[in-house]
Design an enzyme around this catalytic site. Structure first.
Site, PDB file in Angstrom:
ATOM      1  N   LEU A  26       0.298  -1.534   0.082  1.00 20.74           N
ATOM      2  CA  LEU A  26       0.118   0.041   0.109  1.00 20.74           C
ATOM      3  C   LEU A  26       1.039   1.560   0.378  1.00 20.74           C
ATOM      4  O   LEU A  26       0.582   2.325  -0.304  1.00 20.74           O
ATOM      5  CB  LEU A  26      -0.465   0.172   1.558  1.00 20.74           C
ATOM      6  N   GLY A  29       7.979   4.491   2.484  1.00 24.41           N
ATOM      7  CA  GLY A  29       8.412   5.216   3.045  1.00 24.41           C
ATOM      8  C   GLY A  29      10.130   5.694   3.618  1.00 24.41           C
ATOM      9  O   GLY A  29      10.189   4.462   2.817  1.00 24.41           O
ATOM     10  N   GLY A  30      10.127   6.159   4.197  1.00 26.07           N
ATOM     11  CA  GLY A  30      12.254   5.778   4.675  1.00 26.07           C
ATOM     12  C   GLY A  30      12.509   5.058   5.139  1.00 26.07           C
ATOM     13  O   GLY A  30      13.234   4.100   6.140  1.00 26.07           O
ATOM     14  N   MET A  31      11.732   4.654   6.228  1.00 29.54           N
ATOM     15  CA  MET A  31      11.319   3.662   7.237  1.00 29.54           C
ATOM     16  C   MET A  31      10.651   2.403   7.625  1.00 29.54           C
ATOM     17  O   MET A  31      10.752   1.425   8.414  1.00 29.54           O
ATOM     18  CB  MET A  31      11.676   4.854   8.146  1.00 29.54           C
ATOM     19  N   ALA A  32       9.581   2.322   6.726  1.00 30.14           N
ATOM     20  CA  ALA A  32       8.143   1.732   6.601  1.00 30.14           C
ATOM     21  C   ALA A  32       7.773   1.472   6.349  1.00 30.14           C
ATOM     22  O   ALA A  32       8.099   2.191   4.783  1.00 30.14           O
ATOM     23  CB  ALA A  32       7.711   1.505   7.938  1.00 30.14           C
ATOM     24  N   LYS A  52       1.836  -3.033   9.195  1.00 35.78           N
ATOM     25  CA  LYS A  52       3.106  -2.468   8.967  1.00 35.78           C
ATOM     26  C   LYS A  52       4.455  -3.071   9.358  1.00 35.78           C
ATOM     27  O   LYS A  52       4.461  -3.515  10.283  1.00 35.78           O
ATOM     28  CB  LYS A  52       2.383  -0.728   9.427  1.00 35.78           C
ATOM     29  N   ASP A 157       0.051  14.932  16.313  1.00 35.13           N
ATOM     30  CA  ASP A 157      -0.070  14.347  15.135  1.00 35.13           C
ATOM     31  C   ASP A 157      -1.169  14.074  14.076  1.00 35.13           C
ATOM     32  O   ASP A 157      -1.320  13.887  13.254  1.00 35.13           O
ATOM     33  CB  ASP A 157       1.092  13.292  14.613  1.00 35.13           C
TER      34      ASP A 157
END
Length: 450
Positions: A26, A29-32, A52, A157
């Site tokens: 889906l 990103g840079g980390m997940a 995730k 957030d």
């Protein structure tokens, strides 16, 4: 033998992670990385979920693992229709992963982008209906207790990106990767300010501390954007951004949308008040204030509006992007959350094309409103005002010691110290103030005194 799924680049995805069968990717990103997955069971049982997983390169980073585990701990305490549900947390080949509710529908960011592309803001009842559901989810978050004691949960957030809208018109608060729980052993590192610049409450930027009213400020920014059709776009530099966050200004909705009820404009104004004491006491009070000003649309009407803007099977409109990297744009503060949806969130409908990776500057306000009113201050005047605000802040945030020098009473040294909790923003102000750190005929103050 079943054919292995692949990502957009044609790379094979893992067939399984733990007991979950991977169907598609889906987002990444840079980390997940985020997958659509299925939990298979006996006699044809199958449940689709969102999985995730930290990317291998980030799995060795203690901070990333801590963020991941924090989201699991916090999400495990929540059970509400307006909060994305956590189903499972486990390890696969030593790497942690989360399994959560799969929301079939776009993010509010994509809904807002579609409204901008259509040239009109969301209807006020729909905008209020969406935010009312967000406030219901936040009230649940803020009022969680353990052994009769408040957990002190704050999302920190809330933004267009972290709100999902299902095809049934249900609104879900997502991404608790940087949430804070005072009673779950969570703490914020000194000098680390987490969140998206456009939505951060002034008191959080100034002190590094936030309570539930900081989330209300963020929800108010979301509502102002939905009603006005304008993004709250941060300045291009950190130095300007500091004053911009600490002294937020919003063009009155009475000017942008004269058709809105005065009571609704006043309600939004109270949500985005600079002082937390001037905002509603809690999310329930904020929801009641909105309902009194504008009866909110229910899930059915939200679903109909969503279908008009983003029909099932359609491709979301292209979103304009600002040149440069996310980190260099000045639009997003550095955040250690591995689940930043500006990088990972894509529509969950298989028929929808993935959106472009974009910065916090998009969709631009110009996609909805041709040009601001003449009365709005010029960029030059705003820059002068912000520069003055930064100078005042620097003066207020420093401690000055006058120490005797070898020349006697008429000799001094001046030492400036920025408040460390301003984190990334303090760095810009510090750089601006470097020229204000002279040694007046005396020794350098960095002589062991602190």
């Amino acid at each position: 033998m079943d054919k292995r799924p692949t990502d957009a680049a044609g790379t094979q995805l893992p067939a399984r992670i733990g007991r979950y069968r991977i169907e598609s990717e889906l987002g990444r990103g840079g980390m997940a990385v985020v997958y659509r997955a299925v939990l298979d069971g006996p006699r044809g049982f199958a449940k689709q979920v969102c999985l995730k997983r930290i990317l291998p390169g980030s799995a060795d980073d203690p901070l990333m693992v801590e963020m991941f585990e924090r989201e699991a701990r916090i999400a495990a305490t929540l059970q509400h229709a307006n909060v994305v549900q956590l189903f499972d947390f486990d390890l696969h080949e030593g790497t942690p992963f989360l399994v959560m509710e799969l929301v079939e529908g776009p993010s509010l960011w994509q809904v807002f982008g579609a409204a901008c592309a259509a040239g009109r803001p969301l209807p006020p009842d729909v905008a209020c209906g969406i935010v009312t559901q967000v406030l219901a989810g936040l009230h649940h978050v803020h009022t969680r207790t353990r052994d009769g004691k408040p957990l002190g949960l704050v999302h920190r957030d809330i933004s267009l990106h972290n709100i999902l809208v299902s095809r049934a018109g249900e609104v879900k608060v997502a991404d608790f990767g940087i949430a804070r729980a005072t009673q779950l052993g969570e703490r914020t590192r000194t000098g680390v300010l987490k969140g998206k610049l456009a939505y951060i409450a002034p008191e959080y930027a100034a002190t590094g501390r936030a309570d539930a009213r900081a989330d209300l400020f963020s929800a108010g920014v979301v509502l102002h954007e939905l009603l006005s059709g304008r993004r709250r776009t941060p300045p291009a530099t950190d130095a300007e951004g500091l004053g911009w966050v600490l002294h937020p200004e919003f063009q009155p909705l009475e000017e942008l949308r004269p058709d809105l009820p005065d009571a609704l404009a006043a309600a939004v104004r109270s949500l985005v008040a600079r002082l937390p004491g001037d905002r509603p006491d809690d999310a329930a009070q904020a929801a009641a204030l909105l309902a009194a000003a504008q009866p909110p649309a229910g899930a059915a009407e939200i679903a109909r509006c969503l279908e008009r803007l983003l029909p099932a099977g359609s491709t979301p409109p292209a979103e304009p992007t600002r040149p440069g990297s996310l980190e260099g744009s000045g639009g997003t503060l550095p955040t250690p959350s591995p689940f930043d949806p500006t990088l990972t969130r894509r529509p969950t409908g298989a028929e929808l094309a993935p959106p472009l990776v974009r910065s916090e500057f998009t969709p631009d306000a110009s996609t909805a409103v041709p040009e601001p009113p003449a009365a709005w201050p010029s960029r030059r005047h705003r820059a002068l005002w912000v520069a003055g605000g930064v100078a005042v802040l620097i003066a207020a945030a420093v401690a000055v010691w006058i120490v005797p020098g070898p020349g006697g009473a008429g000799t001094a040294a001046v030492h400036l110290r920025l408040r460390p909790h301003l984190g990334p923003l303090a760095g810009a102000a510090g750089r601006a103030g470097q020229g204000l750190r002279p040694s007046l005929h005396g020794p350098d103050p960095a002589d062991g005194r602190d």
